[in-house]
Scaffold this motif. Structure first.
Motif, PDB file in Angstrom:
ATOM      1  N   GLU A 130       0.854  -1.189   0.000  1.00 37.63           N
ATOM      2  CA  GLU A 130       0.000   0.000   0.000  1.00 37.63           C
ATOM      3  C   GLU A 130       0.889   1.237   0.000  1.00 37.63           C
ATOM      4  OE1 GLU A 130      -3.804   1.967   2.311  1.00 37.63           O
ATOM      5  OE2 GLU A 130      -2.413   0.737   3.484  1.00 37.63           O
ATOM      6  N   GLU A 149      -4.801   4.924  -1.674  1.00 38.81           N
ATOM      7  CA  GLU A 149      -6.001   5.733  -1.477  1.00 38.81           C
ATOM      8  C   GLU A 149      -5.599   7.182  -1.571  1.00 38.81           C
ATOM      9  OE1 GLU A 149      -8.612   8.453   0.663  1.00 38.81           O
ATOM     10  OE2 GLU A 149      -6.571   7.933   1.265  1.00 38.81           O
ATOM     11  N   ARG A 181     -13.173   0.680  -3.258  1.00 41.97           N
ATOM     12  CA  ARG A 181     -12.564   1.107  -1.999  1.00 41.97           C
ATOM     13  C   ARG A 181     -12.280  -0.131  -1.154  1.00 41.97           C
ATOM     14  NH1 ARG A 181     -16.938   4.754  -2.689  1.00 41.97           N
ATOM     15  NH2 ARG A 181     -16.156   6.732  -3.475  1.00 41.97           N
ATOM     16  N   TYR A 234     -11.372   2.370   3.933  1.00 41.26           N
ATOM     17  CA  TYR A 234     -11.913   3.365   3.012  1.00 41.26           C
ATOM     18  C   TYR A 234     -13.268   2.966   2.415  1.00 41.26           C
ATOM     19  CZ  TYR A 234      -7.072   4.674   3.547  1.00 41.26           C
ATOM     20  OH  TYR A 234      -5.849   4.995   4.087  1.00 41.26           O
ATOM     21  N   SER A 275     -12.881   9.199  -0.839  1.00 40.59           N
ATOM     22  CA  SER A 275     -11.720   8.383  -1.188  1.00 40.59           C
ATOM     23  C   SER A 275     -11.797   7.841  -2.606  1.00 40.59           C
ATOM     24  CB  SER A 275     -11.592   7.188  -0.235  1.00 40.59           C
ATOM     25  OG  SER A 275     -11.181   7.606   1.035  1.00 40.59           O
ATOM     26  N   CYS A 299      -9.689   4.914  -4.558  1.00 42.02           N
ATOM     27  CA  CYS A 299      -8.712   3.845  -4.379  1.00 42.02           C
ATOM     28  C   CYS A 299      -8.259   3.358  -5.745  1.00 42.02           C
ATOM     29  CB  CYS A 299      -9.306   2.695  -3.562  1.00 42.02           C
ATOM     30  SG  CYS A 299      -9.622   3.183  -1.844  1.00 42.02           S
TER      31      CYS A 299
END
Length: 151
Positions: free
Chosen positions: A71, A109, A131, A135, A141, A143
């Motif tokens: 991430e 994100e 998401r 999130y 948001s 993603c």
């Protein structure tokens, strides 16, 4: 002359840049700032700091989200240095490092308000996805996900 340093979230320059980033995000996230802040106050072992003439101008990081999935976190360039290709250099280095660590994909994100960031990620092959995690259900948001190929 620029240099890119691989470090951790304990790096003084990274901490300085992320404080600036958090101040910037107050304007972006508004009432949701505390929600997002709780996910950014963690130790991260894979951090990049970008320097020009020994001045820290940008940063980025990644952490394991789940096996094989990195991430991306804390991508930030100081405002006066934007538009110079620094974010592209940081993102390239983060992807390379993630591949070295054995990750096969990256997720991230960002806010729908950060249109330049979304454009950068799309340019690098990220695609908008559902998401994930914390999130899910957060309307502000966006993603994104990218498969990392080994060359």
């Amino acid at each position: 002359m620029f240099t890119i340093k691989r470090t951790t979230s304990e790096n003084t320059d990274f901490r300085y840049l992320t404080r600036l980033f958090d101040e910037y995000l107050i304007e972006i996230d508004g009432d949701e700032k505390d929600f997002f802040a709780q996910f950014n106050q963690i130790y991260i072992k894979n951090v990049i700091v970008f320097y020009e003439n020994n001045t820290a101008l940008g940063c980025g990081a990644f952490k394991e989200y789940e096996p094989n999935v990195a991430e991306l976190k804390r991508m930030f360039i100081v405002p006066e240095s934007r538009g110079k290709g620094i974010a592209s250099k940081i993102l390239t280095e983060l992807e390379s490092w993630a591949k070295e660590e054995g990750f096969t994909s990256c997720i991230l994100e960002t806010s729908f308000k950060l249109e330049n960031a979304i454009s950068l990620y799309k340019k690098f092959g990220f695609q908008i996805t559902e998401r994930y995690g914390q999130y899910i259900g957060v309307e502000s948001s966006v993603c994104m996900k990218k498969t990392l190929y080994k060359y």
